[in-house]
Design a protein around this motif. Structure first.
Motif, PDB file in Angstrom:
ATOM      1  N   LEU A  34       0.856  -1.176   0.000  1.00 45.39           N
ATOM      2  CA  LEU A  34       0.000   0.000   0.000  1.00 45.39           C
ATOM      3  C   LEU A  34       0.894   1.228   0.000  1.00 45.39           C
ATOM      4  N   GLY A  35       0.403   2.331  -0.555  1.00 49.25           N
ATOM      5  CA  GLY A  35       1.167   3.563  -0.531  1.00 49.25           C
ATOM      6  C   GLY A  35       0.240   4.747  -0.418  1.00 49.25           C
ATOM      7  N   GLY A  36       0.687   5.760   0.324  1.00 46.71           N
ATOM      8  CA  GLY A  36      -0.178   6.919   0.488  1.00 46.71           C
ATOM      9  C   GLY A  36       0.579   8.170   0.887  1.00 46.71           C
ATOM     10  N   ARG A  37       0.012   9.283   0.483  1.00 50.91           N
ATOM     11  CA  ARG A  37       0.564  10.596   0.845  1.00 50.91           C
ATOM     12  C   ARG A  37       0.094  10.951   2.250  1.00 50.91           C
ATOM     13  N   THR A  38       0.946  11.691   2.976  1.00 40.00           N
ATOM     14  CA  THR A  38       0.582  12.101   4.326  1.00 40.00           C
ATOM     15  C   THR A  38       0.282  13.596   4.361  1.00 40.00           C
ATOM     16  N   GLU A  39      -0.241  14.044   5.500  1.00 35.30           N
ATOM     17  CA  GLU A  39      -0.587  15.456   5.653  1.00 35.30           C
ATOM     18  C   GLU A  39       0.637  16.358   5.696  1.00 35.30           C
ATOM     19  N   ARG A  40       1.845  15.777   5.889  1.00 33.52           N
ATOM     20  CA  ARG A  40       3.043  16.613   5.902  1.00 33.52           C
ATOM     21  C   ARG A  40       3.850  16.448   4.616  1.00 33.52           C
ATOM     22  N   ASP A  41       3.148  16.045   3.552  1.00 33.66           N
ATOM     23  CA  ASP A  41       3.746  15.921   2.223  1.00 33.66           C
ATOM     24  C   ASP A  41       4.939  14.977   2.213  1.00 33.66           C
ATOM     25  N   THR A  42       4.742  13.797   2.800  1.00 32.15           N
ATOM     26  CA  THR A  42       5.678  12.697   2.669  1.00 32.15           C
ATOM     27  C   THR A  42       4.902  11.512   2.093  1.00 32.15           C
ATOM     28  N   TRP A  43       5.592  10.423   1.830  1.00 34.23           N
ATOM     29  CA  TRP A  43       4.966   9.222   1.268  1.00 34.23           C
ATOM     30  C   TRP A  43       5.231   8.055   2.207  1.00 34.23           C
ATOM     31  N   VAL A  44       4.213   7.253   2.464  1.00 36.26           N
ATOM     32  CA  VAL A  44       4.371   6.066   3.295  1.00 36.26           C
ATOM     33  C   VAL A  44       4.090   4.824   2.454  1.00 36.26           C
ATOM     34  N   ARG A  45       5.043   3.903   2.463  1.00 34.95           N
ATOM     35  CA  ARG A  45       4.884   2.627   1.774  1.00 34.95           C
ATOM     36  C   ARG A  45       4.723   1.531   2.814  1.00 34.95           C
ATOM     37  N   ILE A  46       3.701   0.699   2.645  1.00 37.88           N
ATOM     38  CA  ILE A  46       3.389  -0.375   3.595  1.00 37.88           C
ATOM     39  C   ILE A  46       3.409  -1.700   2.836  1.00 37.88           C
ATOM     40  N   GLU A  47       4.087  -2.696   3.397  1.00 35.35           N
ATOM     41  CA  GLU A  47       4.163  -3.997   2.732  1.00 35.35           C
ATOM     42  C   GLU A  47       3.858  -5.124   3.695  1.00 35.35           C
ATOM     43  N   ARG A  48       3.177  -6.140   3.196  1.00 37.45           N
ATOM     44  CA  ARG A  48       2.921  -7.384   3.922  1.00 37.45           C
ATOM     45  C   ARG A  48       3.775  -8.472   3.301  1.00 37.45           C
TER      46      ARG A  48
END
Length: 285
Positions: free
Chosen positions: A45-59
């Motif tokens: 999964l990937g998503g933008r945050t409220e502080r203009d960064t990107w978070v990548r999540i993996e299982r």
């Protein structure tokens, strides 16, 4: 004695409820994810945050976590001279009662999108000369560094034995499959993992030592449906692709297309068969 790890149940994160995972990541990293722009893939999964960064999540199941662990994105933060998003922080945890690990990394948000939505391209993206110059600088810098990590392209740790077995299954007439030089590689350098028009490489979870030319062969092979683009990749990475190891890595990539499970509708199939025939002949000289 070899101990077999339990195999995790297959889960498609495009369809699986993930709100509890997102909330856990938000709490651990102290961010808020934009649910409306969430990118959902089969294993990540990937998503933008409220502080203009990107978070990548993996299982990832235990069977896909080798001795080097699976903190590739974090470990890549020490690489010098390679255009990639800056790594800020990460968190990992085990899924209760399952042989599964989760990992989330917060990274720099890049201005340019991926060159393609999938691994291959079907039309020329029209990349500027500066893009190619940065590609060369980054791959050259990567190849000059050192790491104890071993690359895991397609989730399988690459070894001489694996290369030999793969090549001989598809190209039985290929006598010598010895790799002469190993160097750090991204190991998944597809058109979905390079950004443009401003160059950068993303998704470093599986990088490590690999035969010379693996990255160049992957980018070239995924461009074969666009001959002018494939030629440009070959021109820019000629030193890698015309080396003996580079030719073996090109065949290694092509084996997945022209092998026993070839898909007749694959836009890469016809050019892949032509290139495979050329490479086998050159390696047998």
């Amino acid at each position: 004695m070899t101990v077999s790890l339990p195999v995790a149940a297959r889960v498609d994160l495009r369809r699986q409820p993930v709100e509890d995972v997102l909330e856990r990541v938000e709490g651990a990293l102290h961010v808020r994810l934009d649910r409306q722009a969430l990118v959902r893939k089969r294993r990540s999964l990937g998503g933008r945050t409220e502080r203009d960064t990107w978070v990548r999540i993996e299982r990832r199941g235990f069977e896909r976590i080798g001795p080097q662990g699976w903190n590739g994105t974090e470990a890549a933060a020490v690489l010098q001279g390679v255009a990639m998003p800056e790594w800020y922080q990460g968190v990992a945890w085990r899924e209760p009662g399952e042989p599964v690990m989760w990992r989330a990394d917060e990274l720099e948000l890049l201005a340019s999108p991926s060159v393609a939505k999938g691994a291959l391209v079907l039309e020329d993206p029209g990349l500027p000369d500066a893009w190619w110059a940065e590609l060369n600088a980054s791959l050259d810098a990567l190849g000059d560094q050192q790491t104890p990590r071993i690359a895991t392209p397609d989730t399988v740790t690459i070894t001489q034995e694996q290369v030999t077995q793969t090549l001989r299954e598809v190209f039985p007439g290929l006598a010598d499959t010895r790799i002469e030089r190993w160097a750090p590689a991204h190991a998944d350098l597809t058109w979905a993992n390079v950004m443009g028009p401003e160059f950068s490489i993303i998704d470093w979870e599986d990088w490590g030592m690999a035969p010379r030319g693996l990255d160049a062969a992957t980018l070239w092979g995924n461009a074969l449906a666009v001959p002018a683009l494939a030629d440009r990749v070959h021109q820019e990475r000629r030193a890698d692709l015309e080396s003996r190891d580079g030719k073996l890595m090109s065949l290694f990539f092509l084996s997945k297309i022209v092998g026993p499970h070839a898909y007749e509708e694959d836009p890469l199939l016809v050019p892949a068969r032509k290139e495979a025939e050329r490479l086998v002949a050159e390696l047998q000289l």
